[in-house]
Design a protein around this motif. Structure first.
Motif, PDB file in Angstrom:
ATOM      1  N   TYR A  18      -7.066  -1.895 -10.383  1.00  0.00           N
ATOM      2  CA  TYR A  18      -8.093  -0.866 -10.197  1.00  0.00           C
ATOM      3  C   TYR A  18      -7.947   0.193 -11.278  1.00  0.00           C
ATOM      4  CZ  TYR A  18     -11.036   2.527  -7.673  1.00  0.00           C
ATOM      5  OH  TYR A  18     -12.023   3.402  -7.307  1.00  0.00           O
ATOM      6  N   PHE A  31     -12.657  -5.225  -1.469  1.00  0.00           N
ATOM      7  CA  PHE A  31     -12.002  -5.571  -2.737  1.00  0.00           C
ATOM      8  C   PHE A  31     -11.621  -7.048  -2.784  1.00  0.00           C
ATOM      9  CE2 PHE A  31     -10.819  -0.955  -2.424  1.00  0.00           C
ATOM     10  CZ  PHE A  31     -11.580  -0.539  -3.499  1.00  0.00           C
ATOM     11  N   TRP A  79       0.836  -1.201   0.000  1.00  0.00           N
ATOM     12  CA  TRP A  79       0.000   0.000   0.000  1.00  0.00           C
ATOM     13  C   TRP A  79       0.870   1.250   0.000  1.00  0.00           C
ATOM     14  CZ3 TRP A  79      -0.357   3.757   3.875  1.00  0.00           C
ATOM     15  CH2 TRP A  79      -1.372   4.688   3.693  1.00  0.00           C
ATOM     16  N   ALA A  94      -3.423  -4.435  -7.174  1.00  0.00           N
ATOM     17  CA  ALA A  94      -3.769  -4.616  -5.769  1.00  0.00           C
ATOM     18  C   ALA A  94      -2.572  -5.143  -4.997  1.00  0.00           C
ATOM     19  CB  ALA A  94      -4.951  -5.567  -5.640  1.00  0.00           C
ATOM     20  N   ASN A  98      -5.338   2.186  -4.032  1.00  0.00           N
ATOM     21  CA  ASN A  98      -4.512   1.014  -3.746  1.00  0.00           C
ATOM     22  C   ASN A  98      -5.388  -0.010  -3.028  1.00  0.00           C
ATOM     23  OD1 ASN A  98      -2.219   2.421  -4.678  1.00  0.00           O
ATOM     24  ND2 ASN A  98      -1.979   3.378  -2.678  1.00  0.00           N
ATOM     25  N   MET A  99      -5.742  -1.065  -3.701  1.00  0.00           N
ATOM     26  CA  MET A  99      -6.593  -2.096  -3.104  1.00  0.00           C
ATOM     27  C   MET A  99      -5.749  -2.996  -2.211  1.00  0.00           C
ATOM     28  SD  MET A  99      -9.152  -3.175  -6.221  1.00  0.00           S
ATOM     29  CE  MET A  99      -7.830  -3.880  -7.219  1.00  0.00           C
TER      30      MET A  99
END
Length: 387
Positions: free
Chosen positions: A186, A141, A43, A67, A170-171
């Motif tokens: 995404y 997600f 992330w 992700a 940011n998944m």
């Protein structure tokens, strides 16, 4: 500090040059499927990617953000993109059996929230490389990725929502996501709308469903692979750097304070001096008088009055102890013939070299005999220039 710099130099030399693909030396340390143990790292240092419609000329490309969970695409993935809403529906739910409901959210084909079942009765072939298309919202997600994986998709593309149309999120998953083995990426809301519209009017079909050929790729920058090394070095050096800056500021302030506490040489050299002849004192005028203190040089430092015609004898009656001083209070030695002494405004006598060192480099305009008294007298007798 030196060891850290050597480590940085060795790391830069040994780490191979990085291009758009993940280097082989790093692949050995990175699993193909990411779990929740490194979601925070992904992330924070998210890579970028693209989603391209390759059966258009020229290809239509949208920016994407992979992700932090699921498989990492080392090589681009080409497949048919199919919206889950085009062939799935919520699985039948028995209201009398509450154990069948495993999720706290409602199933939705548009959002890709489980549990979804195939509504047209057909099943995707396990060998088919197809990509699920869903929209953000309704469920986490990672649940969208799990549902797409359950239906046989090789990847899932999640489109943004109207509330944040320009966001490229940011998944990540805060829980264990090691069971997700497909890639997830995404795209922005308006890119998702355009992609859905192009699929709706597409002439290409797969298993009777309108689709497009989609290419998902991930672009890994050099910074992403060097960031662990750089981050480690920054964390290692930051305390030392802050300590160094603190000490540097302290030293600068101390040096300025010490400069303020020292007497200017022009003031000290303007003080009168004498020579011990063995039987008495021979008075002399200052050896050096700066131009900006020329007016003060004509002032009798022992009286504070103007005496245009200086004399070698006292023009005023001085205390008896002045002429009786036979010892330097700094070196504690008796004055001998031809000793040069400096006369302070408090009338104390000292060897000229020793008192000059004392006043200029150590104790400001302070007499070793009368701490704090001479300073005021000297400031009044000789104006000190601003430092």
């Amino acid at each position: 500090m030196i060891n850290v710099l050597i480590l940085l130099a060795v790391s830069v030399v040994l780490v191979p040059r990085v291009d758009s693909h993940r280097p082989d030396w790093l692949r050995r340390f990175t699993p193909s499927s990411r779990d929740d143990s490194n979601w925070l790292w992904s992330w924070a240092w998210a890579s970028d990617g693209t989603v391209s419609i390759v059966d258009r000329s020229p290809p239509v490309t949208f920016p994407a953000r992979p992700a932090s969970f699921g498989a990492e695409l080392i090589d681009p993935l080409l497949g048919y993109v199919i919206p889950l809403a085009s062939f799935t529906a919520p699985c039948p739910y028995d209201s009398h059996n509450s154990t069948e409901r495993r999720h706290p959210f409602d199933p939705d084909p548009v959002f890709g929230c489980p549990d979804l079942c195939v509504s047209d009765g057909s099943e995707r072939e396990p060998t088919d490389t197809w990509i699920a298309l869903v929209q953000r919202g309704g469920c986490p997600f990672v649940e969208k990725a799990r549902q797409a994986q359950k239906l046989g998709a090789k990847a899932v593309v999640v489109g943004g929502d109207r509330d944040n149309p320009d966001a490229l999120l940011n998944m990540f998953s805060e829980r264990d996501a090691s069971d997700v083995t497909i890639a997830a990426t995404y795209i922005k809301y308006w890119d998702y709308v355009q992609l859905s519209s192009m699929i709706a009017v597409s002439n290409t079909t797969h298993n009777g469903l309108k689709t497009l050929s989609l290419l998902i790729s991930t672009e890994y920058s050099a910074w992403e692979w060097y960031s662990p090394i750089i981050t480690f070095i920054i964390i290692l050096l930051l305390p030392s750097l802050l300590t160094f800056i603190t000490l540097l500021i302290h030293r600068i302030r101390a040096a300025r304070a010490a400069q303020r506490d020292r007497a200017p040489e022009s003031v000290v050299h303007s003080l009168p001096w004498r020579v011990w002849t063995g039987t008495g004192w021979e008075k002399h005028e200052p050896l050096f008088v700066p131009a900006d203190m020329a007016a003060a040089s004509s002032q009798d430092v022992e009286r504070g009055l103007d005496t245009p015609n200086a004399s070698t004898s006292h023009d005023v009656q001085l205390p008896a102890w002045v002429e009786q001083q036979m010892e330097c209070a700094i070196c504690l030695e008796m004055f001998v013939k031809n000793d040069r002494v400096r006369v302070l405004p408090c009338y104390h006598l000292f060897h000229i070299d020793e008192i000059d060192e004392w006043l200029i480099h150590k104790k400001k305009l302070v007499c070793p005999h009368n701490i704090g008294f001479t300073y005021v007298i000297l400031l009044n007798a000789f104006p000190v220039p601003h430092l």
